[in-house]
Every structure is written in C-alpha cells, then in structure tokens.
Design a protein around this motif. Structure first.
Motif, PDB file in Angstrom:
ATOM      1  N   ALA A  84       0.827  -1.205   0.000  1.00  0.00           N
ATOM      2  CA  ALA A  84       0.000   0.000   0.000  1.00  0.00           C
ATOM      3  C   ALA A  84       0.863   1.258   0.000  1.00  0.00           C
ATOM      4  CB  ALA A  84      -0.930  -0.001   1.210  1.00  0.00           C
ATOM      5  N   LEU A  85       1.992   1.240   0.730  1.00  0.00           N
ATOM      6  CA  LEU A  85       2.900   2.385   0.718  1.00  0.00           C
ATOM      7  C   LEU A  85       3.456   2.623  -0.679  1.00  0.00           C
ATOM      8  CD1 LEU A  85       4.786   1.717   4.085  1.00  0.00           C
ATOM      9  CD2 LEU A  85       3.363   3.709   3.577  1.00  0.00           C
ATOM     10  N   GLN A  86       3.835   1.540  -1.350  1.00  0.00           N
ATOM     11  CA  GLN A  86       4.321   1.675  -2.724  1.00  0.00           C
ATOM     12  C   GLN A  86       3.241   2.275  -3.617  1.00  0.00           C
ATOM     13  OE1 GLN A  86       7.427   0.549  -4.174  1.00  0.00           O
ATOM     14  NE2 GLN A  86       8.189   0.455  -2.071  1.00  0.00           N
ATOM     15  N   ALA A  87       2.010   1.760  -3.477  1.00  0.00           N
ATOM     16  CA  ALA A  87       0.913   2.231  -4.326  1.00  0.00           C
ATOM     17  C   ALA A  87       0.580   3.694  -4.058  1.00  0.00           C
ATOM     18  CB  ALA A  87      -0.326   1.376  -4.099  1.00  0.00           C
ATOM     19  N   ALA A  88       0.864   4.163  -2.836  1.00  0.00           N
ATOM     20  CA  ALA A  88       0.576   5.547  -2.488  1.00  0.00           C
ATOM     21  C   ALA A  88       1.721   6.491  -2.835  1.00  0.00           C
ATOM     22  CB  ALA A  88       0.260   5.656  -0.999  1.00  0.00           C
ATOM     23  N   GLY A  89       2.807   5.977  -3.414  1.00  0.00           N
ATOM     24  CA  GLY A  89       3.936   6.821  -3.813  1.00  0.00           C
ATOM     25  C   GLY A  89       5.015   6.949  -2.764  1.00  0.00           C
ATOM     26  N   TYR A  90       4.947   6.182  -1.672  1.00  0.00           N
ATOM     27  CA  TYR A  90       5.997   6.177  -0.651  1.00  0.00           C
ATOM     28  C   TYR A  90       6.925   4.994  -0.940  1.00  0.00           C
ATOM     29  CZ  TYR A  90       2.968   9.465   1.792  1.00  0.00           C
ATOM     30  OH  TYR A  90       2.204  10.553   2.128  1.00  0.00           O
ATOM     31  N   TYR A  91       7.784   5.175  -1.949  1.00  0.00           N
ATOM     32  CA  TYR A  91       8.594   4.052  -2.427  1.00  0.00           C
ATOM     33  C   TYR A  91       9.660   3.635  -1.416  1.00  0.00           C
ATOM     34  CZ  TYR A  91       6.416   5.152  -6.895  1.00  0.00           C
ATOM     35  OH  TYR A  91       5.511   5.385  -7.894  1.00  0.00           O
ATOM     36  N   GLN A 121       7.860  11.993  -6.183  1.00  0.00           N
ATOM     37  CA  GLN A 121       7.274  12.683  -7.319  1.00  0.00           C
ATOM     38  C   GLN A 121       7.833  12.092  -8.604  1.00  0.00           C
ATOM     39  OE1 GLN A 121       4.947  15.484  -7.427  1.00  0.00           O
ATOM     40  NE2 GLN A 121       4.584  14.617  -5.393  1.00  0.00           N
ATOM     41  N   ILE A 122       6.975  11.959  -9.605  1.00  0.00           N
ATOM     42  CA  ILE A 122       7.420  11.465 -10.910  1.00  0.00           C
ATOM     43  C   ILE A 122       8.028  12.636 -11.676  1.00  0.00           C
ATOM     44  CG2 ILE A 122       6.736  10.397 -13.079  1.00  0.00           C
ATOM     45  CD1 ILE A 122       6.554   8.521 -10.702  1.00  0.00           C
ATOM     46  N   SER A 123       9.292  12.508 -12.002  1.00  0.00           N
ATOM     47  CA  SER A 123       9.987  13.577 -12.725  1.00  0.00           C
ATOM     48  C   SER A 123      10.094  13.286 -14.217  1.00  0.00           C
ATOM     49  CB  SER A 123      11.396  13.779 -12.146  1.00  0.00           C
ATOM     50  OG  SER A 123      12.143  12.568 -12.219  1.00  0.00           O
ATOM     51  N   GLU A 124       9.852  12.050 -14.611  1.00  0.00           N
ATOM     52  CA  GLU A 124       9.984  11.689 -16.026  1.00  0.00           C
ATOM     53  C   GLU A 124       8.961  10.615 -16.372  1.00  0.00           C
ATOM     54  OE1 GLU A 124      13.380  10.008 -19.156  1.00  0.00           O
ATOM     55  OE2 GLU A 124      13.826  10.227 -17.024  1.00  0.00           O
ATOM     56  N   GLU A 187      17.725   8.356  -3.194  1.00  0.00           N
ATOM     57  CA  GLU A 187      18.516   9.468  -2.669  1.00  0.00           C
ATOM     58  C   GLU A 187      17.862  10.816  -2.967  1.00  0.00           C
ATOM     59  OE1 GLU A 187      22.409   9.156  -4.264  1.00  0.00           O
ATOM     60  OE2 GLU A 187      22.905   7.312  -3.172  1.00  0.00           O
ATOM     61  N   THR A 188      17.243  10.955  -4.129  1.00  0.00           N
ATOM     62  CA  THR A 188      16.662  12.248  -4.511  1.00  0.00           C
ATOM     63  C   THR A 188      15.171  12.344  -4.216  1.00  0.00           C
ATOM     64  OG1 THR A 188      16.165  11.491  -6.756  1.00  0.00           O
ATOM     65  CG2 THR A 188      18.360  12.436  -6.359  1.00  0.00           C
ATOM     66  N   GLY A 189      14.513  11.224  -3.970  1.00  0.00           N
ATOM     67  CA  GLY A 189      13.071  11.258  -3.738  1.00  0.00           C
ATOM     68  C   GLY A 189      12.273  11.454  -5.015  1.00  0.00           C
ATOM     69  N   ALA A 190      12.914  11.269  -6.166  1.00  0.00           N
ATOM     70  CA  ALA A 190      12.241  11.387  -7.454  1.00  0.00           C
ATOM     71  C   ALA A 190      12.142  10.015  -8.093  1.00  0.00           C
ATOM     72  CB  ALA A 190      12.980  12.353  -8.368  1.00  0.00           C
ATOM     73  N   ALA A 191      11.245   9.905  -9.064  1.00  0.00           N
ATOM     74  CA  ALA A 191      11.053   8.623  -9.724  1.00  0.00           C
ATOM     75  C   ALA A 191      10.677   8.870 -11.177  1.00  0.00           C
ATOM     76  CB  ALA A 191       9.953   7.816  -9.034  1.00  0.00           C
ATOM     77  N   SER A 192      10.873   7.869 -11.993  1.00  0.00           N
ATOM     78  CA  SER A 192      10.422   7.910 -13.387  1.00  0.00           C
ATOM     79  C   SER A 192       9.383   6.816 -13.575  1.00  0.00           C
ATOM     80  CB  SER A 192      11.593   7.721 -14.347  1.00  0.00           C
ATOM     81  OG  SER A 192      12.235   6.469 -14.113  1.00  0.00           O
ATOM     82  N   ALA A 193       8.402   7.116 -14.416  1.00  0.00           N
ATOM     83  CA  ALA A 193       7.329   6.162 -14.681  1.00  0.00           C
ATOM     84  C   ALA A 193       7.450   5.677 -16.120  1.00  0.00           C
ATOM     85  CB  ALA A 193       5.974   6.806 -14.457  1.00  0.00           C
ATOM     86  N   VAL A 194       7.331   4.372 -16.294  1.00  0.00           N
ATOM     87  CA  VAL A 194       7.445   3.756 -17.613  1.00  0.00           C
ATOM     88  C   VAL A 194       6.122   3.064 -17.932  1.00  0.00           C
ATOM     89  CG1 VAL A 194       8.700   2.118 -19.058  1.00  0.00           C
ATOM     90  CG2 VAL A 194       9.918   3.413 -17.290  1.00  0.00           C
TER      91      VAL A 194
END
Length: 591
Positions: A84-91, A121-124, A187-194
């Motif tokens: 659930a944490l993953q699904a909520a964006g708390y990777y 946050q999704i940066s890409e 480390e940066t708290g950012a993520a990319s979505a594919v």
C-alpha cells in the motif's frame, strides 16, 4: 462399531479442548478481537484509514489463540502495508510491528509502526511500445496529456488510461495497455514512470456489421452511425453511436465494438443488439379534493414498421376532465430529430366552463447540444364547443405551436440533478386571431451528505396578445389553482371569481412554488412548501394584481417506479368560497 466411533469422537474433542478453545465453539468476529488490540502509528494523513481497512488484524474476523498466530497475521499485514505504501507513492516506506504482552486487561497489543519516508514525485514519463506503427503519439506531451508528478498508483493508472484513450481516438482501435512500472531514486526522492502499450495497426472506419435484429430494419441502424466510412477511427464516435442506439429505447442489450482490422486497414464496427418487447401497457392513479379521483391508462407500441416508430394511446379521466390522445413519432436520423403527429379529444367540466375539444397536429422536432436542447414546430387544427352560462359557442382555429425546451434532468418522476426550462409561442387564427406565449422553469439544489435536504423551485409566466378577455373563449384563458398550480385552492380558483363564485380566468398568469424536502429515512422524505399565483385581465403578466398564496406539507415515499406523494395544503387568505384545505395524492415529485 457405532459405539467405538462415539468413544473416538469424544476422545478427539477432549484433546482439542485442551489445546484450543473447543471442538464445537466458533467465535464470531466480534469475539475474535477480544483477546488483542491492534493499532497503526506513524502513517501519513489520509493513509491510516486505508491501512486499517486492509489490515487482517484490525478487521478482527479471525481467531488468534497464540502469540505465534498473532505474529504470522501481523507479518501478512506488513506485506500488505508495504504494498500500500508503494501504491501511495511512498517508495522508500516500510512497515514493522511490535507484540506487547498482555497488561491488566489481558489483551496482547500489536503495534504497527509505519515509516513512510518521502512522498515521491514522478519527474519523467516514458512511453514504450511493443509493436511498430506510424502516426501514434510517443510521449505524454505529444498526446496532450498534462502530468502533475503524483506517484501514487491511482494517478499513474489515470495517466495510463488517458494515453490509451488518445490512441483509441487517433485511429488505433486495438490499442491496449501492457503494463506500467516506477523506477525510484531513493537518494533524490524522485522517480520515473514507464508505460508500455501495444497500439496495433492504424485503422479507418468501415461499415457497421449488425447482429441480433428481428423486427428492426438494418438500414435504420446504419443511418444512426456517427462516422463516415473511410475516415480515421475514433472510439469516441463509437460511444456517440452507442448513445444514439440507447436513445431509441428499442433494445435491451447493446454492444458496439471495433471488428478485426483488414489488410486494407479498414475495421468494421460490430453491433450486437437484442430487441426489447415492443408493447407496453401502463396505468396510474391520483386523487385530490379539488379534482377528485383520477386515473390514466396508456398503451405503447414501439418500432411498428422497423424504423423506430412509436405509437402511444393514452386515456385520462378525473372529475374535471376526460381525454383520449394518440401520438405517433418517427425518428429522422439524418435530420437529428423526429417527425410526429397527434390527435386528441377532451371533455372538460369545470366551474369556469364546459368544453369539448378535438385537435389534430403534425410537426418536427430536433435535438441539439447532446440532446439537452429541443426545438419543436407543428401545424394544428382545432375545433371546440364551449358552454358558458347556458350558451354554447363553436370555435375553429389553425395554430402554429413553436417551442424551445432545455432539459438536462436525470429522471422524469424524481429528478435529483439538472433543470428544465421552456419557452413556447402559439399563434392562432380562425374564429379569432391572437398569440399565446409561456415561459417556465424548474430546478433544485441539494444540501448535506446523501442529498439530505433538497430545495426545489418552479415558476412560469404566460401572456395573451391580440385579444381581449371578453373575446377570448373561456377554454383558452389562463387559470391558477389546483395540484399542478397553487396548492391549497380549488381547481382554477386561485384568481378572480364572478358573482356565482366561478373562476373567470385571465389573459395572463404568474405562478411559482418553493419546496423543501428533508430525507428522514432512506426511502422517505417530508416536505414543506409555499405556492403563489396571480391571474390578470391584462395581456402581459401584471405583478401589481392580487396574488394568491397556498402553503402546506407532505410526505414522499420513494419506490422503484417513482415517489408516491401525499400533500395537504391550505389557502393563506381564505375566502368564503374556498375550502379550508386541499389534499393531493399522486405519483412523482410536483417539480
């Protein structure tokens, strides 16, 4: 042998009791959680409630007789929480638990600790395709989809569906979503979505392939199509086609889907239909102290000749009016409307007049703005015999009824959203020449959860131009009073009366109502209302004339076929000729 089995069963139960609770005892969910408490600490705002809903231990539906059983259940909850944490964006989030031994109350405590970490946050956003095709968007920017960077599963799923819809509307009927994944930088708290898609080949519209018809002519179904053969495929046009088929009211099952794309890049549209029963018989009852008992019965025959024609005969009766009406409509798909014709006979017996009227009419209607706006025009021939004070008068008229109607209400008998407004103009010529016009509207707003309180209102203005009160036949005058007008007054009696206390009527009318409905049970409302109306001898509505007010209350019992309404109303300023109260019972909200 039977005796041996009994001894064996008793021995088994005795051993089971010493280990667990009992051979025949099953704890209900309410008792299962009596031996422990489970709490969640550290969860972000808005997430704690969701975690509690998916927790096995907090649900408390099972029995955990030992600490080992509680630990196993807690570990299962930990796996669920991490997902659930993953699904909520708390990777980077993680969950753990502590088992606290029983205190004075004898309950073991399971304390879940949530360490969410940063909300990513999704940066890409990256779009990949498993196949090759030309002319398709390859990024969210190219598809015109705005992204806001939310990393939770619901936001990513919405982005995926939006991109898929763009593919469907860009000529790719077989496009499908294959999967999606997020790559997080802890480390940066950012993520990319594919996002991964399969578009299939680009296609053009072909003809509809129609299945399941019995009475309906296939050419009628083809004329309803919302595309031109050979144009680029756009799934939104299939949705519009589905809506058109549904609005015919001819089918109980409708399925519209793209077929297999041919070598020439053309995809047929497969239309599977199941026709509903052609004939319907219905009836209704009503009662009011002003109009007496009322009843109506109707017979409807749909799709008479296979092109969506509809014929309806309705018979209505009450103490003040009896009528029979026949209507026929035929859809005109290319025109975007209907042709209609009607014939009606009515016998009115009121305190104001007695009249027998026969009317035939025919015309066209057209719908606009997603069928919310309708324009209508007709040619009507009318003859009536009006008896007043023992004198009978025969009238003949040719009229041109014209109207504009806006209606986006969601239900006929019990609308909960939308409003209705109309404007009609009808020029008459024949025994006299005059024009009548009326404008009306109604709507409602809701307050509170689950539409707890409803405020509803309606109003109308009517006018007659080109005639005087003495020249206008009594059955063409405007009146107020009764269940559909000013409640609390007798039928047509909320206006000026003659020396015999009979309604005179007027050349113009103003009336309106305000009603408050409160839901006291799921299917029960109580209502309070105030109605007002005025009838004037002037050609245009005159707000300086005397207004008549009625007030009262009632109940609305909501049934599957519509609300059953019972109201009692009182005249605000009672005259000697007025009753002290009026009662109205009918099906459907008053407005």
């Amino acid at each position: 042998m039977l005796r041996h089995k009994r001894r064996f069963f008793g021995h088994f139960c005795a051993r089971a009791v010493s280990v667990a609770v009992g051979c025949a005892l099953v704890l209900s969910p309410a008792h299962a959680a009596d031996t422990y408490d489970a709490t969640i600490e550290g969860a972000p705002n808005g997430l704690k409630d969701k975690l509690e809903l998916i927790s096995e231990l907090i649900e408390g539906a099972r029995e955990y007789p030992t600490a080992a059983a509680l630990r196993r259940a807690a570990r299962r909850d930990i796996e669920t929480f991490n997902g659930a944490l993953q699904a909520a964006g708390y990777y980077a989030g993680k969950a753990s638990f502590d088992l606290v031994p029983p205190d004075d109350d004898g309950k073991t405590r399971v304390v879940f600790q949530i360490e969410p970490g940063p909300a990513f946050q999704i940066s890409e956003y990256e779009v990949l395709f498993e196949d090759e095709a030309e002319g398709r968007p390859r990024s969210f920017d190219e598809a015109g989809i705005e992204t806001k960077g939310a990393a939770d599963g619901a936001a990513l799923r919405a982005h995926q569906q939006s991109f898929l819809s763009v593919l469907w509307q860009s000529g790719f009927p077989s496009a499908e979503a294959i999967g999606r994944r997020s790559i997080a930088n802890l480390e940066t708290g950012a993520a990319s979505a594919v996002f991964v898609f399969r578009s299939g080949p680009k296609a053009k519209f072909g003809p509809p392939q129609i299945e399941g018809l019995q009475k309906t002519d296939a050419s009628f179904i083809r004329r309803l199509k919302t595309w031109e053969e050979g144009e680029e495929f756009d799934r939104s046009k299939l949705t519009a086609y589905y809506d058109k088929l549904r609005e015919t009211n001819l089918f109980s099952t409708i399925d519209v889907a793209p077929g297999t794309i041919g070598d020439d890049g053309v995809t047929p549209v497969v239309v599977t239909l199941e026709e509903r029963k052609q004939r319907t018989i219905g009836a209704g009852l009503s009662f009011s102290t002003s109009e007496g008992p009322g009843a109506r019965i109707y017979f409807e025959n749909r799709n008479i000749f296979g092109h969506g024609e509809n014929a309806r005969i309705e018979i209505k009766g009450s103490e003040v009016e009896q009528s029979i009406t026949g209507n026929v409509t035929r859809p005109l798909p290319r025109f975007g409307g209907h042709a209609f014709g009607s014939a009606a006979f009515s016998n009115e017996t009121t305190d104001a007049f007695k009249a027998r009227t026969f009317v035939v009419s025919a015309g066209l209607s057209k719908r606009w703005l997603e069928n919310k706006l309708e324009t209508r025009g007709a040619l009507a021939l009318e003859t009536s015999s009006v008896r007043e004070d023992g004198i009978e008068e025969r009238n003949y008229y040719v009229s041109l009824p014209l109207s504009v109607i806006w209606n986006n209400e969601d239900d006929l008998l019990n609308p909960s959203s939308g409003f209705r407004a109309s404007w009609s103009v009808t020029p008459y010529t024949g025994s006299d020449t005059f024009t009548q016009s009326e404008i009306s509207g109604r709507g409602r707003v809701h307050v509170g959860a689950d539409e707890l309180i409803t405020f509803a209102a309606r109003g109308s203005l009517a006018a007659t131009l080109g005639s005087t009160l003495d020249d206008l036949p009594r059955n063409k005058r405007f009146y107020a009073g009764g269940g559909g007008s000013v409640r609390g007054y007798g039928f047509q009696e909320a206006g000026p009366l003659d020396a015999d206390n009979d309604p005179i009527g007027g050349l113009s009318r103003i009336d309106g109502a305000f009603e408050t409905r409160v839901k006291v049970m799921e299917n029960l409302q109580i209502a309070a209302f105030v109605d007002a109306g005025s009838v004037s001898a002037s050609n245009l509505p005159d707000f300086s004339d005397e207004f008549f007010f009625g007030y009262g209350g009632g109940v609305r019992y909501i049934t599957p076929i519509g609300p059953i309404r019972a109201d009692v109303a009182f005249p605000f300023d009672k005259r000697e000729s007025d009753r002290g109260f009026q009662i109205y019972i009918a099906l459907g909200q008053p407005f």
